[in-house]
Every structure is written in structure tokens, then in C-alpha cells.
Scaffold this motif. Structure first.
Motif: not given
Length: 437
Positions: A104-112, A114-117, A124-130
Motif C-alpha cells: 500500500t505505501l510503496i504501491n509495489t510488491s518488491l520482495r527485497f 535495497h540499501p537506501p541511496s 521512505g524507509r523510516r516511514l515504512l518501519l514506523g
């Protein structure tokens, strides 16, 4: 009509004001007394007869709830360890509910992961983890309706057909959540016997077909009747990302971190996700390494293992009594012994369903069907199968990328094609990882 003098009216208003103030004082005192006392939610013990009209028989000191989180990565054996908890009759188990948050939050079904670049990806990573942590807290408290924010399409009247991998949860495929499940032949069965019979005969897809839409309200009620809640996730990279949950006084959280030899993880991912690992498959089949080979998922997995296990094995005070590291290879080699250790760490007695499931699901000749999450197999052989699926060049690359992680977790290096294929040499050292108690 009797008249009122100004003095009398003033007196009556004063009386009313005094009464209001006195009422507020009483309410304030009552509220302060209420919140000063420890507050616990009384969970209804299963099969006690405790319910409406039977308050006198309800034990006001219910068994403490244990909240269990399996922290893993994709293709590390997490489905297997999840089932060791799912089979327990007093554990409510959910398979990957955080899938819905991610999609829902990133509108994709990424399975892995990737390190933030870039700063944006870090945000986005902080938002997702929260969001992950908020939903886990709700689900551990059996507030299953909070899932509805992320399930698409939105459930209708708290019913949905779209809960990810519903069939992997015994509680969601058994009475009373799934009333349509037929009783086993041989006469009338009580609720517990029906649950056991259904679990022994259930296939994940069949569960979804038979049970129809999932009633989240009913599922939440069943969750609240269980003494323990277990959740499996591959979407939280490191134990450090869970610190706020571990320290949350509302939870009794225990984390089982599952790790696996990265060489075995790679072999499993190539077979399970052929489209995402096309270049790796070409390398394996042709013997020639493609120029566009992407190894970032592998380096991210090993980095997560290194950081997370490093935190757990350092035994910080906030993890005391909350953390256990389990190697998939140890679990596959001695499932009964390792399962007993896991349940001892959780402080939960093993019931009869668990050893029966182990016996039926670790002695098979191979995987059950072609399902990528199948658990019926020869578990020890499965753990070593990667040694015949990867070329030595591929193994050498993994060892170069994951050298520190392999050493930390007690996995031996192989130095030749002959050593790779020689299964008499155990590549998982006899290394003991004791729970942090």
C-alpha cells in the motif's frame, strides 16, 4: 405564583454551583483512583466457560500473554519455523501481515529491501518501519481491524477475500472463523477436535476456497481468546528497528531471529523467483557470469544479518529475556530438540499438535507439490540442497560478499568444487547460540 427575591435567587445559584463543583471533584477523584491502579485487559481463557453472565467464574488473573515475532528474511526457512508456532492450539498466528503495509505505501510488491541511496529513500524507509511497528503493536493486541487501512480493496463490513496468505494460519482456517470447514469423519467432534482435524487435512488454497471471505471481527475475537500471538515477517531488516516495540510496557514481546547460510538463501531465491533472478539463472545454467548481474540483494541480506545478529549477540540490556537467534540449519537437522529450545525460551508449554506436525513434515522425500512455501520435506536434506544447485564460482562470489556474516554465524567456507559437493563435511559449525535470558 410565589415570587423569588434576589437574595433567594442568588442563594439557589450558589447551591447549584456548589453541587456542580462537588460532582466534578468526585468524578476527578474516581478517575485518579482508577488510573492509579494497574490496568489489564481480561482475556477469556479458552474452554473455561467464562463469558457474559458468568463474571464470577472469570479468573481476574489470566495467564500472561506472550507476543512472538519471527524476524527473518526471504527464503530463510521462516515458513517452516512459523508452522512450529502455528500448530499450537493456544497461539494465534499471522503470516506476513506487513505485506499489506508495504504494497500500500510503496504501491509495489518488491520482495527485497535495497540499501537506501538517497535521503528520499531513507525517509521512505523510516516511514515504512514506523508503519510496520504501529501495525504490529495493534495486531499483537488483536486489533485486526487496523489491517483494513492497508488491504485493497477495502474490506466490506469487516470482511475480506484479500488477506495475504490467510491459508497459512490455522486459526483463520478452523472453526469458528471458518464455519464451513467440514468435521472429520467418525462422528461429532468438539471444537478443539475439529480444529486439530482441520489442521491435519488443510491445504492453503483449499482453506481459502472453502472458508470464503474472512470476517475480521470474528478473527479478532478468536485472537483475544488465545493466550499468545505470533507473527512472522521478512520485512523488518534488523532487531534494532524493533527497539521501541521491545521496550513497550504494553507488550511482552519475544523475538526469534532466524538466519540461514546466505549461499542457501541465494539458491532458494533463484528457484523461487526466476524472473527476478534471471541473470543468476543464466550464470548457473551456462557457467558464464552475466555483465548485468545484480548482487545488491545479497549484500543487503548479509549486512542485515551482520548488524542484527551483532546487536542481539552483544546482549544489550533492552533485549534481556527478549531475544533468541536460531540457525535454520540447526532447526532442520534436529527439529524436535530445537523446537523444545524455542518453546522453552518463549515460556510456552509444547502441546501435542507440535511434535505431530514435526514428525509429518520433516521426514518426507521432498517438497509437497510445487508450492514455494511448502513445508513437507526432508528438512535436513533441504538445508544442504544448495550445494548441488550453485556452481563453485557462484559460491565463491557469495563468500566474498558475505565473508564477515558467514564467520559470525558459524558457516564454513568451501575452497574447491570437490569440497562443495562433499556433504559429509558439515558447513554449519557446531556453534551454540543460547537465548539471552
Amino acid at each position: 405564583m410565589t415570587g423569588h427575591t434576589p437574595a433567594a435567587m442568588e442563594c439557589s445559584w450558589k447551591a447549584v454551583l456548589l453541587l456542580v463543583l462537588a460532582s466534578l471533584a468526585v468524578q476527578y477523584t474516581a478517575i485518579r483512583s482508577f488510573i492509579a491502579k494497574p490496568f489489564t485487559i481480561c482475556r477469556i481463557p479458552k474452554h473455561t466457560g467464562c463469558g457474559p453472565g458468568l463474571a464470577a467464574s472469570c479468573d481476574p488473573r489470566p495467564q500472561p500473554v506472550t507476543h512472538i515475532l519471527i524476524l527473518a528474511t526471504t527464503r530463510s526457512g521462516s515458513s517452516f519455523i512459523g508452522q512450529l508456532l502455528n500448530q499450537h492450539s493456544d497461539i494465534f498466528y499471522l503470516f506476513e501481515p506487513l505485506y499489506h503495509v508495504q504494497t500500500t505505501l510503496i504501491n509495489t510488491s518488491l520482495r527485497f529491501r535495497h540499501p537506501p541511496s538517497a535521503p528520499a529513500s531513507a525517509d521512505g524507509r523510516r516511514l515504512l518501519l514506523g508503519a510496520y511497528r504501529d501495525l504490529l503493536r495493534s495486531l499483537f493486541d488483536c486489533q485486526l481491524h487496523d489491517l483494513e487501512t492497508y488491504i485493497k480493496p477495502t474490506p466490506d463490513n469487516h470482511r475480506t477475500q484479500r488477506l495475504f496468505r490467510r491459508g497459512a494460519s490455522k486459526a483463520l482456517c478452523s472453526p469458528p472463523v471458518c464455519a464451513a470447514w467440514p468435521p472429520a469423519p467418525g462422528g461429532e467432534l468438539d471444537e478443539q477436535e475439529q480444529e486439530v482435524a482441520a489442521a491435519e487435512r488443510w491445504e492453503e488454497g483449499e482453506c481459502v476456497r472453502r472458508c470464503g471471505a474472512l470476517n475480521l471481527t470474528l478473527a479478532a475475537r478468536v485472537c483475544a481468546q488465545r493466550h499468545h500471538v505470533a507473527i512472522k515477517t521478512v520485512r523488518i531488516p534488523e532487531i534494532g528497528d524493533l527497539r521501541t516495540l521491545v521496550e513497550d510496557p504494553r507488550l511482552n514481546l519475544k523475538v526469534i531471529q532466524l538466519v540461514r547460510d546466505p549461499r542457501g538463501i541465494l539458491a532458494s531465491r533463484i528457484d523461487t523467483f526466476p524472473e527476478s533472478f534471471r541473470a543468476w539463472k543464466i550464470w548457473r545454467n551456462s557457467g558464464r557470469k552475466p555483465y548485468n548481474l545484480d548482487a545488491s540483494h545479497l549484500s543487503a541480506t548479509c549486512e542485515d544479518f551482520l548488524n542484527s545478529a551483532g546487536t542481539g549477540l552483544a546482549r544489550p540490556g533492552w533485549l534481556k529475556g527478549r531475544y533468541m537467534l536460531v540457525r535454520y540449519e540447526d532447526l532442520a537437522r534436529e527439529p524436535e530438540k530445537k523446537t523444545e529450545e524455542i518453546y522453552r525460551f518463549l515460556g510456552v508449554p509444547v502441546d501435542g499438535n507440535v511434535p505431530r506436525w514435526i514428525l509429518n513434515n520433516t521426514r518426507g522425500a521432498g517438497a509437497s507439490g510445487n508450492h514455494k512455501y511448502a513445508t513437507v520435506r526432508d528438512s535436513a536434506a533441504t538445508a544442504e540442497g544448495w550445494r548441488f544447485k550453485l556452481t563453485y564460482d557462484m559460491v565463491e562470489l557469495v563468500q566474498n560478499i558475505c565473508n564477515l556474516t558467514l564467520t559470525q554465524l558459524g558457516y564454513k567456507m568451501v575452497n574447491s568444487p570437490e569440497e562443495l559437493r562433499n556433504v559429509s563435511v558439515n558447513l554449519a559449525e557446531d556453534k551454540i547460540f543460547l537465548p539471552f535470558l
